[in-house]
Enzyme design. Structure first.
Site, short mmCIF file in Angstrom:
data_model
loop_
_atom_site.label_atom_id
_atom_site.label_comp_id
_atom_site.label_asym_id
_atom_site.label_seq_id
_atom_site.Cartn_x
_atom_site.Cartn_y
_atom_site.Cartn_z
N CYS A 64 -71.26 -17.02 4.55
CA CYS A 64 -73.05 -17.27 3.52
C CYS A 64 -73.88 -17.79 3.79
O CYS A 64 -73.71 -18.86 2.95
CB CYS A 64 -72.73 -16.74 2.36
SG CYS A 64 -73.97 -15.91 1.92
N LEU B 238 -76.14 -11.92 3.28
CA LEU B 238 -74.55 -11.60 3.05
C LEU B 238 -73.56 -11.12 2.06
O LEU B 238 -72.97 -10.68 1.62
CB LEU B 238 -73.95 -12.37 4.31
CG LEU B 238 -72.23 -11.63 5.36
CD1 LEU B 238 -72.33 -10.52 5.44
CD2 LEU B 238 -71.82 -12.84 5.46
N CYS B 239 -73.74 -12.68 1.13
CA CYS B 239 -73.48 -12.21 -0.48
C CYS B 239 -72.90 -11.21 -1.19
O CYS B 239 -72.83 -10.97 -1.48
CB CYS B 239 -73.62 -13.78 -0.45
SG CYS B 239 -75.12 -14.69 -0.34
N THR B 240 -75.30 -10.88 -0.66
CA THR B 240 -75.50 -9.04 -1.27
C THR B 240 -74.20 -8.66 -1.05
O THR B 240 -73.86 -7.17 -1.95
CB THR B 240 -76.41 -9.31 -1.41
OG1 THR B 240 -77.56 -10.19 -1.68
CG2 THR B 240 -76.70 -8.17 -2.42
N SER C 97 -70.63 -8.87 -2.48
CA SER C 97 -70.46 -9.39 -3.22
C SER C 97 -71.15 -8.28 -4.83
O SER C 97 -70.81 -8.08 -5.78
CB SER C 97 -69.88 -10.19 -3.80
OG SER C 97 -71.28 -11.53 -3.31
#
EC number: 6.2.1.64
Lengths: 183, 525
Positions: free
Chosen positions: A106, B306-308, B311
């Site tokens: 990320c 991507l993190c949204t 998670s």
């Protein structure tokens, strides 16, 4: 300005001696690679020097939580580069708030903040930065991020254990310790 | 309803090509390719019957059919444009009937894409007098295409768009010869593209546009005075509707009309209703700005961090993206996702739904899943018609010179009343595709690559650390160290030993230049 009718007689005798045409992605990648200016903590190598679109990166952080480790990534540059970012994947299973157990990374400039003015160089610096300053507010590995936020000491211990191939929270990690100065 | 009655029922819409009864009745007027003609008069009925009969014995003797002879007055409407001079004619335009012959007999035009725009384009071009048309499309017909891709019927679902469209036009427009190609544009060699005078694109993807643009630019050749060799420049007319241009409008409103708030408002509203916007563009490779010059005006596809997705999902699309980019590769590491496969979409839908329930997110549906995964944007038939008409007009003008052409970009917005705006894209001086005119570089087959590198460090190049590629190989790179080391032995090899011949191209990158320079090797005798 232009009139095809007036040009039609002179059409082709064209069979060029050129050979394969070079795509915009290849040209731009050639430029990016030739301009690479990396710190001594990063090294790239090309399994096939004729194919600049696929290569490996190794990062050996010399400070921070991950000092002493050696981390390997693969880069794949698609035909739409630089309109689209390169695809980057971490080849080891590591304990990191911004890298999941499958090796997905990320990093904002690899997805939503990618811009064509960025380069391979900027991506490599971005990756190195992740090891110097892991970002708990952007988690891919939620447990690691929570740990970093709430218990810095514990996080540090976890990182150290994971780097040696130990297990953290029931996950066994790859041994990522660098032996001497080897790549 | 069988095919022939259905086609006949349509003749009202395409009446311009229906032969006049007197001529259609004469013996030598038998259409070469099964033209269906109006059933309302007896003289034409015989021809229609022949056509239907031919349908049964399809493929027999089609290629050797005698040349179709036009009925009287068929091209009157085109002659009006070609045999007299209009106020907007290009300076080189000389009214004459030979122009019509050129259009009908010699001019070869390639239509890329046989979808929403492609169907309209084929119809428009065939009715404007283009007779040697090739159409290329890799896609097959889906039931959802039938509302606007009017050359297709329900029975055609699953078949090649190019084949069905070509067959329809050949049957419907007397004397028109559409040659279909059911493949990717990338599957065709350069020589295939070289045979055309014009290329018209009705594409829905940026990569395909970039590819054909780069190819057409690469076909342009220059003479010793750096002028374009006539006939090597193939104009490209690019049509686009929504999808490819909706976000571009937004950006333009910000870039070009700062201060004109109404335009900005207009575009923001544009996100609510989609499908009403389009663009047409004329690209003269090597002469005007190319597609790549303005590629930066396309924002990258909307992507979520991507993190949204991983998670903190908040909207249905986050859940669907999660299923697509995280769960699918986990579950099927060896199987690529096929967004056209309903089973695949259904799997994603169920997984996304599970995740949405976990996070209390409403609104994940099968249709939305399909929309997010395939990036579907609604298409409006009338927008396609407007854009295709603009493109066909430009093709006609380019082929004949009878009027000045679009210079060089037109945008159309039919969403809230009608709005069009035309402006000129300028060539980007460091465009990776079209500013890359090869420079002649004198050298000899027996000198080592090192000598070439040394000369590149002198005037006019002054390259300090060049990276040299050619023939798809890496000959020498100054960085990174590992690559420099492995390519260094090449410096002592001669050009001949490296496989380079007279006229070969080299790409040379250096920090001093924004993009690699192309060198064309000129071997000294």
């Amino acid at each position: 300005m232009i009139n095809l009718f007036s040009l039609k007689q002179q059409k082709k005798d064209a069979a060029a001696a050129g050979g394969k045409k070079t795509s915009a992605a290849q040209l731009r990648t050639q430029k990016d690679i030739n301009d690479l200016n990396l710190p001594s903590t990063c090294k790239v190598d090309f399994p096939n020097p004729d194919d600049l679109l696929t290569f490996n990166l190794a990062i050996a952080p010399d400070e921070g939580f991950y000092k002493g480790g050696l981390f390997r990534f693969t880069f794949k540059i698609g035909p739409n580069y630089p309109h689209e970012p390169p695809k980057v994947h971490c080849e080891q299973k590591i304990y990191h708030p911004n890298i999941d157990l499958q090796g997905n990374v990320c990093l904002n400039i690899l997805r939503e903040d990618w811009k064509p003015v960025l380069s391979i160089n900027s991506v490599i610096y971005g990756l190195q930065f992740l090891f110097l300053e892991p970002n708990p507010d952007d988690p891919l590995n939620k447990e690691a991020a929570a740990n970093l936020r709430e218990n810095r000491r514990g996080f540090e211990a976890n990182v150290t254990r994971s780097l040696r191939g130990g297990s953290v929270e029931n996950n066994v990690f790859d041994n990522c310790m660098r032996s001497g100065n080897s790549w | 309803m069988d095919a022939s009655t259905e086609t006949a029922a349509q003749s009202g819409a395409l009446d311009a090509t229906a032969p006049s009864p007197a001529v259609a009745g004469s013996n030598n007027a038998r259409p070469a390719s099964n033209a269906i003609v109006s059933n309302t008069n007896t003289a034409a009925a015989a021809v229609a019957a022949a056509a239907v009969e031919d349908d049964d014995t399809e493929g027999e003797g089609e290629d050797v059919a005698p040349r179709f002879e036009d009925w009287a007055g068929r091209w009157d409407h085109i002659d009006k444009l070609l045999v007299r001079r209009g106020p907007f004619a290009q300076p080189t335009f000389e009214p004459c009937v030979e122009l019509r012959d050129f259009l009908l007999e010699q001019c070869r035009i390639l239509v890329i894409g046989a979808g929403g725009l492609g169907c309209e384009l084929l119809k428009d071009l065939a009715l404007s007098g283009f007779r040697n048309i090739d159409v290329i499309d890799m896609d097959t017909i889906d039931i959802s295409n039938l509302n606007r891709q009017f050359l297709f019927r329900q029975k055609d679902v699953g078949q090649s768009k190019a084949l069905v469209a070509a067959e329809f036009v050949n049957r419907r427009v007397a004397g028109c010869k559409v040659t279909p190609h059911f493949c990717k544009i990338q599957d065709k060699p350069e020589d295939f593209y070289r045979q055309f005078q014009l290329v018209v694109c009705g594409l829905d993807s940026i990569p395909a546009r970039r590819w054909i643009n780069a190819l057409l630019v690469s076909l342009v050749q220059y003479n010793d005075d750096k002028e374009i060799v006539p006939g090597t420049m193939i104009p490209m007319i690019d049509g686009g509707t929504e999808g490819n241009c909706v976000l571009r409008f937004l950006q333009f409103s910000v870039r070009l009309f700062v201060g004109l708030s109404f335009t900005a408002l207009f575009c923001v509203a544009g996100l609510l209703y989609q499908g009403f916007k389009g663009q047409a563009r004329v690209i003269l490779p090597g002469m005007s700005s190319c597609f790549e010059c303005s590629i930066d005006t396309f924002p990258p596809q909307t992507t979520f961090p991507l993190c949204t997705i991983a998670s903190t999902p908040r909207i249905p699309a986050h859940c669907i993206e999660y299923a697509k980019i995280v769960l699918w590769p986990q579950a099927f590491p060896d199987r690529a996702l096929d967004t056209d496969d309903p089973e695949h979409i259904n799997w994603l839908y169920l997984e996304a739904l599970k995740r949405a329930n976990e996070y209390g997110i409403q609104g994940v549906t099968y249709r939305l899943t399909q929309g997010v995964v395939k990036n579907i944007i609604p298409a409006v038939a009338s927008t396609n018609a407007v854009i295709a008409a603009a493109c066909a007009s430009e093709a006609f003008k380019l082929a004949t010179g009878c009027s000045s052409q679009l210079n060089n970009y037109m945008q159309f917005n039919g969403q809230d009343s009608l709005y069009t705006f035309t402006f000129e894209y300028e060539q980007k001086p460091d465009c990776l595709v079209c500013s890359n005119i090869p420079l002649d570089f004198a050298c000899s087959a027996s000198e080592p690559l090192r000598a070439l590198v040394e000369r590149l460090s002198e005037q006019p190049f002054q390259f300090k650390a060049p990276g040299i590629r050619g023939l798809g190989k890496t000959f020498y790179m100054s960085a990174p160290p590992s690559l420099e080391l492995s390519t260094r032995p090449n410096l002592d090899r001669t050009l001949a030993e490296l496989g380079l011949q007279d006229g070969a191209f080299l790409q040379v990158a250096d920090v001093a230049v924004p993009l690699p320079v192309q060198l064309k090797l000129q071997f000294r005798p």
